[in-house]
Design a protein around this motif. Structure first.
Motif, short mmCIF file in Angstrom:
data_model
loop_
_atom_site.label_atom_id
_atom_site.label_comp_id
_atom_site.label_asym_id
_atom_site.label_seq_id
_atom_site.Cartn_x
_atom_site.Cartn_y
_atom_site.Cartn_z
N SER B 73 -22.18 16.05 -23.18
CA SER B 73 -21.55 17.36 -22.89
C SER B 73 -20.72 17.19 -21.64
CB SER B 73 -22.23 18.47 -23.05
OG SER B 73 -23.51 18.31 -22.28
N ALA B 74 -19.74 18.31 -21.49
CA ALA B 74 -18.82 18.30 -20.41
C ALA B 74 -18.48 19.53 -19.81
CB ALA B 74 -17.55 17.54 -20.75
N ILE B 75 -18.23 19.61 -18.59
CA ILE B 75 -17.96 20.97 -17.94
C ILE B 75 -16.46 20.85 -17.43
CG2 ILE B 75 -18.24 22.60 -16.04
CD1 ILE B 75 -21.29 21.48 -16.17
N PRO B 76 -15.50 21.49 -18.01
CA PRO B 76 -14.15 21.36 -17.60
C PRO B 76 -14.07 21.76 -16.05
CG PRO B 76 -14.21 22.88 -19.57
CD PRO B 76 -15.76 22.44 -19.19
N LEU B 77 -13.49 20.89 -15.39
CA LEU B 77 -13.15 21.37 -13.74
C LEU B 77 -12.41 22.82 -13.77
CD1 LEU B 77 -12.57 17.81 -12.05
CD2 LEU B 77 -14.80 19.17 -12.41
N SER B 78 -11.72 22.84 -14.78
CA SER B 78 -11.04 24.25 -14.65
C SER B 78 -11.90 25.54 -14.83
CB SER B 78 -9.96 24.47 -15.91
OG SER B 78 -10.39 24.13 -17.22
N ALA B 79 -13.23 25.42 -15.46
CA ALA B 79 -13.98 26.60 -15.35
C ALA B 79 -14.79 26.65 -14.07
CB ALA B 79 -14.88 26.26 -16.68
N ILE B 80 -14.61 25.81 -13.38
CA ILE B 80 -15.38 25.93 -11.87
C ILE B 80 -14.66 26.78 -10.88
CG2 ILE B 80 -16.27 24.72 -10.07
CD1 ILE B 80 -16.80 22.30 -11.86
N THR B 81 -15.35 27.72 -10.43
CA THR B 81 -14.75 28.83 -9.56
C THR B 81 -14.90 28.38 -8.07
OG1 THR B 81 -16.47 30.33 -10.00
CG2 THR B 81 -14.42 30.52 -11.10
N HIS B 82 -15.97 27.63 -7.85
CA HIS B 82 -16.17 27.61 -6.42
C HIS B 82 -17.17 26.48 -6.61
CE1 HIS B 82 -16.67 28.34 -2.19
NE2 HIS B 82 -17.81 28.16 -2.44
#
Lengths: 179, 452
Positions: B73-82
């Motif tokens: 699975s992946a976490i889009p960097l765009s969803a990272i806020t900090h």
């Protein structure tokens, strides 16, 4: 079918790989076997007793397909004959090979039959007479290689069938049969 | 809850490499990584996987894909806020290295998203492996700050243009080195620039690497030592003047540096640096994906040297050394990939499909040598190459293998090295003049007598 003089050659004599020493074991074994038979057959019919590896030998090249056996291949095939007792190297360098299309024992039997056929059981003959005398004309002994003849005679001497005695020179060695 | 429901799933290639988005570039890798979130019960259990950082995403892949049920699975960097700075405490010296980041999730807490009513949760990355977590953290922060995913929108809006320029078709989903059209994708100028940047940061280590690789060369050629010294000086002065020099100058000397490295045959240290110990493993998987198409074109078997050329051409600036290629190929035994490395008796090495069978090739060779023409005069390696549609060196290997199986035998003459169908087993040694009425020997006699 192709012929070499009056010798009938088999079909595979025109098969180019027959003239290249095969590296794969099974194939080479079969190739060596076919060459052994052909060499013995040819020498028997042509009354050839010695093959010189460095000399021209008609069987070892096929001008029709332009193939010639390499020195290595010649030595390999003759060595196979030597290991079976159907040939002997005459020198350490493996340059000359004595072909025994009859083994020495067979030659000894031929001599005994020749002596019996001609009623020579108690006679004396020179070695040269056996090779080229009138009695031997038309038999297999006519023109036999001296080395082979001497080996067969010595074998018979050991069995007490004859005695070899020396003359004044090598040419007139004599044989006294006592069968 | 399965990972795929909360985090977007990642498509994997047959060899277990993630399928990358257009313009997405891999930056760093870490093995044996856990992802966890205490605040969120819906967060999937992601234990001990391979964490890949790209310019767009954090991709988590289970390390043994066959045993676990958790999907990649992946976490889009765009969803990272900090991204939190790693805590330096006494405790952190003994525990596994870890760092945390804030992820925005949708209001119902069931997926990643930044819509209205979204809230933030903290996700912890626990590094249980031996990878360099500090370097990874650094690159993670950089990639997040670079916001490459935003420029994608611009690129894809002018897609007709980008296809011409970079060759990476927009909307391509095949990933890796191919676009969906099957053409080779290049990293593009931005990719090259990024790599250059990374190379800068690893000057010291890359120099060490360079010298290690050079040891063998040094013993042989004194010029190599001089060249290496020059490289060292150049690099050292480069590091010192980094702050003062303009970007253009840096880039120029960097380019020169890389040219030197390439000219002495050293693999790009950057890539080794990004992947660390996982380098060969990842290279191996990438190669397995890559050779699929060249293999198809070559008819199932391809020479290792040819692969080396094609693969390096596809990689553009990040050339790999022959040793790396060999190592990558030999790692295939451990993975479930559809290709394999094969060494012929002569020492020639090839890559072939596992499904490729020698029997099929032998059957074709057999048909070839039993034609009337070839019965008479045999075939050479180049004849076979033309008929079978493969490289002559390859054809020769096939012929030699067929020979060792007793199908063919050789004929060496002034005309060259030729192969004939093996007639020896057909000949009866007790009757050398006899010929079986039906059989290849009889056919051969017919074919040869027709010509004379």
């Amino acid at each position: 079918m192709q012929k070499l003089g009056d010798f009938k050659l088999p079909h595979f004599f025109n098969y180019p790989p027959y003239f290249t020493l095969q590296p794969v074991r099974d194939t080479r074994e079969k190739q060596v076997q076919l060459w052994k038979e052909l060499i013995l057959d040819y020498c028997r019919t042509q009354k050839i007793f010695v093959i010189g590896l460095e000399e021209e030998f008609p069987l070892f090249s096929n001008p029709v397909i332009e193939r010639t056996l390499s020195h290595e291949a010649r030595e390999a095939f003759l060595s196979a004959l030597v290991s079976e007792g159907r040939a002997e190297w005459l020198d350490k360098g493996h340059r000359k090979c004595l072909i025994l299309w009859h083994r020495i024992q067979e030659w000894a039997d031929i001599i005994l039959n020749f002596v019996k056929d001609n009623g020579l059981e108690d006679s004396v003959m020179t070695v040269e007479e056996i090779r080229s005398g009138t009695e031997s004309r038309g038999t297999e002994l006519s023109g036999i290689d001296r080395t082979i003849l001497m080996r067969a005679l010595k074998l018979l001497e050991q069995k007490g069938k004859l005695a070899i005695f020396k003359g004044t020179s090598a040419d007139d060695e004599g044989v006294k049969f006592s069968i | 809850m399965a990972a795929g429901k909360f985090l977007p799933p990642v498509e994997l290639t047959t060899s277990g490499r993630p399928v990358l988005l257009p313009n997405e570039i891999e930056c760093s890798l870490l093995s044996s990584v856990d992802l966890e979130s205490d605040e969120l019960p819906a967060f999937p259990l992601l234990k001990s996987g391979l964490l890949i950082l790209t310019t767009h995403r954090l991709i988590w892949i289970p390390e043994s894909s066959s045993t676990t049920t958790t999907a990649a699975s992946a976490i889009p960097l765009s969803a990272i806020t900090h991204i939190f700075s790693p805590k330096k405490s006494l405790r952190s010296m003994f525990a596994s290295p870890r760092f945390r980041f804030q992820l925005s999730v949708s209001s119902d807490g069931r997926g990643v998203g930044s819509g209205p009513g979204s809230r933030s949760v903290v996700v912890t990355v626990v590094v249980r492996g031996k990878g360099d977590s500090d370097a990874f953290y650094g690159k993670f922060w950089e990639s997040w700050r670079a916001r490459v995913w935003e420029s994608d929108v611009v690129v894809s809006s002018s897609s007709s243009n980008s296809q011409l320029v970079s060759g990476s078709g927009s909307g391509s989903d095949s990933g890796g080195l191919y676009t969906s059209q099957g053409t080779l994708r290049m990293a593009g100028v931005s990719g090259i620039l990024r790599k250059e940047q990374e190379m800068w940061e690893s000057t010291d280590k890359s120099l060490q690497d360079a010298f290690q690789d050079l040891n063998a060369l040094m013993s042989k050629a004194k010029e190599m030592v001089v060249l290496a010294e020059k490289m060292r000086l150049k690099l050292l002065s480069g590091t010192n003047s980094q702050t003062g020099a303009t970007a253009d100058e840096e880039m120029g000397s960097k380019q020169e540096m890389q040219d030197w490295l390439l000219s002495v045959g050293i693999a790009s240290p950057v890539t080794k640096e990004t992947a660390g110990a996982l380098y060969h493993q990842q290279l191996s998987r990438q190669l397995a994906d890559f050779v699929r198409i060249p293999l198809e074109k070559a008819g199932g078997v391809i020479n290792l040297i040819d692969v080396y050329c094609v693969f390096n051409r596809a990689r553009g600036t990040e050339l790999i050394s022959p040793e790396d290629l060999l190592q990558a190929c030999s790692l295939w035994e451990k993975f479930d990939v559809p290709v394999m490395l094969r060494k012929f008796d002569s020492g020639v090495m090839v890559i072939q499909n596992k499904s490729h069978s020698d029997e099929e090739v032998f059957a074709r060779i057999k048909t070839l040598v039993t034609k009337p023409d070839t019965l008479r005069s045999g075939i050479s390696a180049s004849d076979a190459a033309m008929t079978l549609g493969i490289a002559p060196a390859m054809a020769k290997e096939h012929l030699l293998t067929a020979e060792s199986k007793g199908i063919l035998c050789r004929d060496i003459s002034p005309d060259g090295f030729r192969f004939f169908i093996n007639l020896f087993p057909e000949i009866d040694p007790n009757g050398v003049y006899s010929v079986k009425e039906y059989g290849i020997y009889a056919t051969w006699i017919k074919a040869t007598s027709a010509s004379r």
